[in-house]
Every structure is written in structure tokens, then in C-alpha cells.
Motif scaffolding. Structure first.
Motif, PDB file in Angstrom:
ATOM      1  N   SER A  70       0.896  -1.275  -0.074  1.00 50.74           N
ATOM      2  CA  SER A  70       0.097  -0.036   0.038  1.00 50.74           C
ATOM      3  C   SER A  70       0.916   1.275   0.052  1.00 50.74           C
ATOM      4  CB  SER A  70      -0.870  -0.106   1.338  1.00 50.74           C
ATOM      5  OG  SER A  70      -0.185  -0.044   2.259  1.00 50.74           O
ATOM      6  N   ALA A  71       2.156   1.114   0.122  1.00 48.49           N
ATOM      7  CA  ALA A  71       2.850   2.358   0.177  1.00 48.49           C
ATOM      8  C   ALA A  71       4.340   1.851  -0.090  1.00 48.49           C
ATOM      9  CB  ALA A  71       3.089   2.971   1.849  1.00 48.49           C
ATOM     10  N   ALA A  72       5.034   2.866  -0.820  1.00 53.15           N
ATOM     11  CA  ALA A  72       6.640   2.545  -0.993  1.00 53.15           C
ATOM     12  C   ALA A  72       7.461   2.489  -0.019  1.00 53.15           C
ATOM     13  CB  ALA A  72       6.899   3.880  -1.726  1.00 53.15           C
ATOM     14  N   VAL A  73       8.233   1.535   0.069  1.00 54.08           N
ATOM     15  CA  VAL A  73       9.540   1.379   0.865  1.00 54.08           C
ATOM     16  C   VAL A  73      10.520   1.024  -0.162  1.00 54.08           C
ATOM     17  CG1 VAL A  73      10.535   0.157   2.782  1.00 54.08           C
ATOM     18  CG2 VAL A  73       8.174   0.340   2.719  1.00 54.08           C
ATOM     19  N   SER A  89       7.563 -13.724 -12.372  1.00 49.77           N
ATOM     20  CA  SER A  89       6.035 -13.705 -12.538  1.00 49.77           C
ATOM     21  C   SER A  89       5.318 -13.655 -11.091  1.00 49.77           C
ATOM     22  CB  SER A  89       5.675 -15.255 -12.808  1.00 49.77           C
ATOM     23  OG  SER A  89       6.023 -15.984 -11.858  1.00 49.77           O
ATOM     24  N   GLY A  90       4.245 -12.687 -11.128  1.00 48.54           N
ATOM     25  CA  GLY A  90       3.107 -12.776 -10.123  1.00 48.54           C
ATOM     26  C   GLY A  90       3.947 -11.778  -8.727  1.00 48.54           C
ATOM     27  N   ASN A  91       4.584 -10.795  -9.063  1.00 48.20           N
ATOM     28  CA  ASN A  91       5.361  -9.957  -8.253  1.00 48.20           C
ATOM     29  C   ASN A  91       4.823  -8.654  -8.313  1.00 48.20           C
ATOM     30  OD1 ASN A  91       8.060 -11.651  -7.582  1.00 48.20           O
ATOM     31  ND2 ASN A  91       7.817 -11.490  -9.754  1.00 48.20           N
ATOM     32  N   LEU A  92       4.832  -8.069  -7.249  1.00 50.04           N
ATOM     33  CA  LEU A  92       4.445  -6.502  -6.916  1.00 50.04           C
ATOM     34  C   LEU A  92       5.794  -5.860  -7.032  1.00 50.04           C
ATOM     35  CD1 LEU A  92       2.609  -4.123  -6.724  1.00 50.04           C
ATOM     36  CD2 LEU A  92       2.647  -4.360  -4.101  1.00 50.04           C
ATOM     37  N   ILE A  93       6.214  -4.972  -7.837  1.00 51.85           N
ATOM     38  CA  ILE A  93       7.187  -4.541  -8.273  1.00 51.85           C
ATOM     39  C   ILE A  93       7.112  -2.818  -8.253  1.00 51.85           C
ATOM     40  CG2 ILE A  93       9.423  -4.334  -9.530  1.00 51.85           C
ATOM     41  CD1 ILE A  93       8.868  -7.084 -10.694  1.00 51.85           C
ATOM     42  N   GLY A 116       4.308  -0.579 -10.708  1.00 47.62           N
ATOM     43  CA  GLY A 116       4.163   0.761 -10.631  1.00 47.62           C
ATOM     44  C   GLY A 116       3.046   1.205  -9.819  1.00 47.62           C
ATOM     45  N   CYS A 117       1.962   0.229  -9.305  1.00 48.95           N
ATOM     46  CA  CYS A 117       0.924   0.478  -8.647  1.00 48.95           C
ATOM     47  C   CYS A 117       0.860  -0.267  -7.266  1.00 48.95           C
ATOM     48  CB  CYS A 117      -0.203  -0.100  -9.484  1.00 48.95           C
ATOM     49  SG  CYS A 117      -0.195  -1.890  -9.923  1.00 48.95           S
ATOM     50  N   ASP A 118      -0.116  -0.139  -6.676  1.00 51.01           N
ATOM     51  CA  ASP A 118      -0.235  -0.969  -5.276  1.00 51.01           C
ATOM     52  C   ASP A 118      -0.759  -2.246  -5.678  1.00 51.01           C
ATOM     53  OD1 ASP A 118      -3.090  -0.500  -5.924  1.00 51.01           O
ATOM     54  OD2 ASP A 118      -3.570   0.644  -4.058  1.00 51.01           O
ATOM     55  N   ALA A 123      -4.156   2.302  -7.370  1.00 52.84           N
ATOM     56  CA  ALA A 123      -3.542   3.550  -7.130  1.00 52.84           C
ATOM     57  C   ALA A 123      -1.887   3.549  -7.306  1.00 52.84           C
ATOM     58  CB  ALA A 123      -3.751   4.022  -5.544  1.00 52.84           C
ATOM     59  N   ALA A 124      -1.485   4.564  -7.815  1.00 53.94           N
ATOM     60  CA  ALA A 124       0.133   4.621  -8.272  1.00 53.94           C
ATOM     61  C   ALA A 124       0.965   4.576  -7.078  1.00 53.94           C
ATOM     62  CB  ALA A 124       0.394   6.029  -8.996  1.00 53.94           C
ATOM     63  N   LEU A 125       2.040   3.563  -7.169  1.00 58.22           N
ATOM     64  CA  LEU A 125       3.246   3.395  -6.489  1.00 58.22           C
ATOM     65  C   LEU A 125       4.211   3.583  -7.182  1.00 58.22           C
ATOM     66  CD1 LEU A 125       2.616   0.825  -3.602  1.00 58.22           C
ATOM     67  CD2 LEU A 125       2.333   3.401  -3.357  1.00 58.22           C
TER      68      LEU A 125
END
Length: 267
Positions: A70-73, A89-93, A116-118, A123-125
Motif C-alpha cells: 500500500s506504500a513505497a519502501v 512472475s506474479g510479483n508486485l514491483i 508501478g501500482c499498489d 493507485a500509483a506507487l
């Protein structure tokens, strides 16, 4: 594992360099980790300038975000390196300071990621430069690189990045079945400035069956490239093709190209 964060996964507790480094590995799997907050890369593979890591699988990780997605680290960059036979595959990056993925080498498959998103795709991250960079390095042949795949389940959501969704600086790349510039629902813009940027001289790039819409400048921009095919995409609409979600300026803008084919029998 939590690599580079506090025990609750909500803030950075950085390693001084990278989260995971695989300079010459073969057959490794990196799965279901939180890899965020590191001073250099989240995952670094191969050894610059000419030694790739082989047959890697990177799956199900959160790279550059908190544990909730939900937020950038941020790491300095998400995944970077030289590989031969790498499945991502299947990552949130998302949320990284530079690129989400900076890849060189051959036989990469990048599919079913959110970049690039949550975690919800709503939403954008942003990754601070762009989502995916396919990079040509002297001494390494970058070819047979697939961003997306044969079906919509293979497609990536590449939205919300700071400069571009996908930037191609190498030849023999296929970009297929991705959503670039919209939310995961496909019903609202989540823009990159440029959806796909072809930065030549390169050749033999296939862009097909993507939704490239809602970007804040252009959908596709290309320069000094040869034998590029752009076909069967929805550019400037929602995934159904029934509602306009335009790119702000051009759908496709090409400069100094040769032998480009836009459309075809299944345009």
C-alpha cells in the motif's frame, strides 16, 4: 523473509547494498519475500558486463513496497541484472527509486506482475524512472525477451510509473497481453507518461494484444527502429474497446523508423 525492512514490514531497515545478489547462480528460486528498503537493488542477478545468471524464477515477491503493498519502501531499483532464462512472475514491483525491472540478456519472461501500482492495482506507487527497461549491454546479446505472454492471464499491469511503462533499448522483444496506463479493472487511467518507448537503433519488436490507454503523454513512441510490428492492440480505450480512455497526445508516434507495420489482417 523480510529483506531490508522492519519486522512489521512497514518501514525500511536497509542492507547497505542489495537485498539479494546472485552473481553467477544457476536454477535458483526467489519466492514470496518482502524485498524493500535496500540501499542498492532489491534483487541483483549476474555480473556486469558479461556474465549472466541462469534459469532463475522470481515469483510472488513484494519488491519496493511495504508488506501490505500500500506504500513505497523503496530499493534503489527493483530487479536488475543480466540473465539467461529468467522467469519473473506474479510479483508486485513498485515504489523503487529507479526502474522496477532493468534487464539484459536473453530468454526473459516477465508475466502477471503489477509494476508501478499498489497491490490492488488501483493507485500509483511509481517506480521513479520507469516500469521495465530492456537494456542492451555490449558483449551480451539481448533477445527472446517476452513481456506478457499468450493469454490475458500472462499480462502485466504496468501503470503509474514516473517516466515510462516499458522502455526497449534491445532487439527481439515481444510485448503482449499487458494493460499499460490503466487500473487493474481497466476502467480508469493510472498513467505512465509514455506507455511504451522504443529507443533505437533496435529491430524486431512485436507489440500486440495490449491495452495501452490513459497515459499522460503518448501510448507508444518509437525512434530509429527497424521491423517493428504494432497490431491487435486497444490504444486509447478500455479493454472492451467500447469506452474512450485516451492517451493525452498521440496513440502512436514514430520518428525515423523503417519497415514498421501498424495493423494487419488481425489489426
Amino acid at each position: 523473509n523480510y529483506i531490508g525492512t522492519t519486522s512489521d514490514g512497514m518501514a525500511a531497515l536497509p542492507n547497505a547494498r542489495s537485498g539479494i545478489t546472485l552473481p553467477s547462480d544457476v536454477g535458483d528460486t526467489i519466492a514470496y519475500n518482502l524485498i524493500s528498503g535496500n540501499t542498492a537493488g532489491g534483487i541483483v542477478i549476474g555480473t556486469w558486463p558479461s556474465s549472466p545468471a541462469l534459469s532463475l524464477w522470481i515469483s510472488g515477491n513484494y519488491i519496493g513496497t511495504n508488506v501490505r503493498g500500500s506504500a513505497a519502501v523503496p530499493n534503489a531499483y527493483g530487479i536488475s541484472g543480466i540473465g539467461d532464462g529468467v522467469l519473473v512472475s506474479g510479483n508486485l514491483i513498485s515504489g523503487n527509486s529507479a526502474e522496477g525491472i532493468n534487464m539484459s540478456g536473453r530468454l526473459w519472461q516477465v508475466r502477471a506482475n503489477r509494476i508501478g501500482c499498489d497491490s490492488a492495482g488501483a493507485a500509483a506507487l511509481p517506480n521513479g524512472r520507469g516500469g521495465i527497461l530492456v537494456n542492451a549491454i555490449q558483449g551480451i546479446s539481448s533477445d527472446s525477451i517476452f513481456i506478457g505472454g499468450a493469454t490475458s492471464a500472462d499480462g502485466n499491469l504496468i501503470s503509474g510509473n514516473e517516466e515510462w511503462g516499458v522502455r526497449i533499448e534491445a532487439s527481439r522483444v515481444t510485448i503482449s497481453q499487458n494493460i499499460i496506463g490503466l487500473t487493474s479493472a481497466g476502467d480508469a487511467p493510472l498513467p505512465n507518461p509514455v506507455g511504451i518507448f522504443l529507443y533505437g537503433p533496435i529491430d524486431s519488436v512485436l507489440i500486440q494484444n495490449n491495452v495501452i490507454s490513459g497515459n499522460s503523454i503518448n501510448g507508444v513512441i518509437g525512434s530509429l527502429s527497424v521491423d517493428v510490428v504494432i497490431r491487435a492492440n486497444r490504444i486509447g480505450t478500455d479493454p472492451t474497446g467500447r469506452r474512450a480512455i485516451g492517451n493525452r497526445d498521440h496513440g502512436v508516434q514514430l520518428i525515423g523508423m523503417q519497415r514498421t507495420r501498424i495493423g494487419g489482417p488481425s489489426a
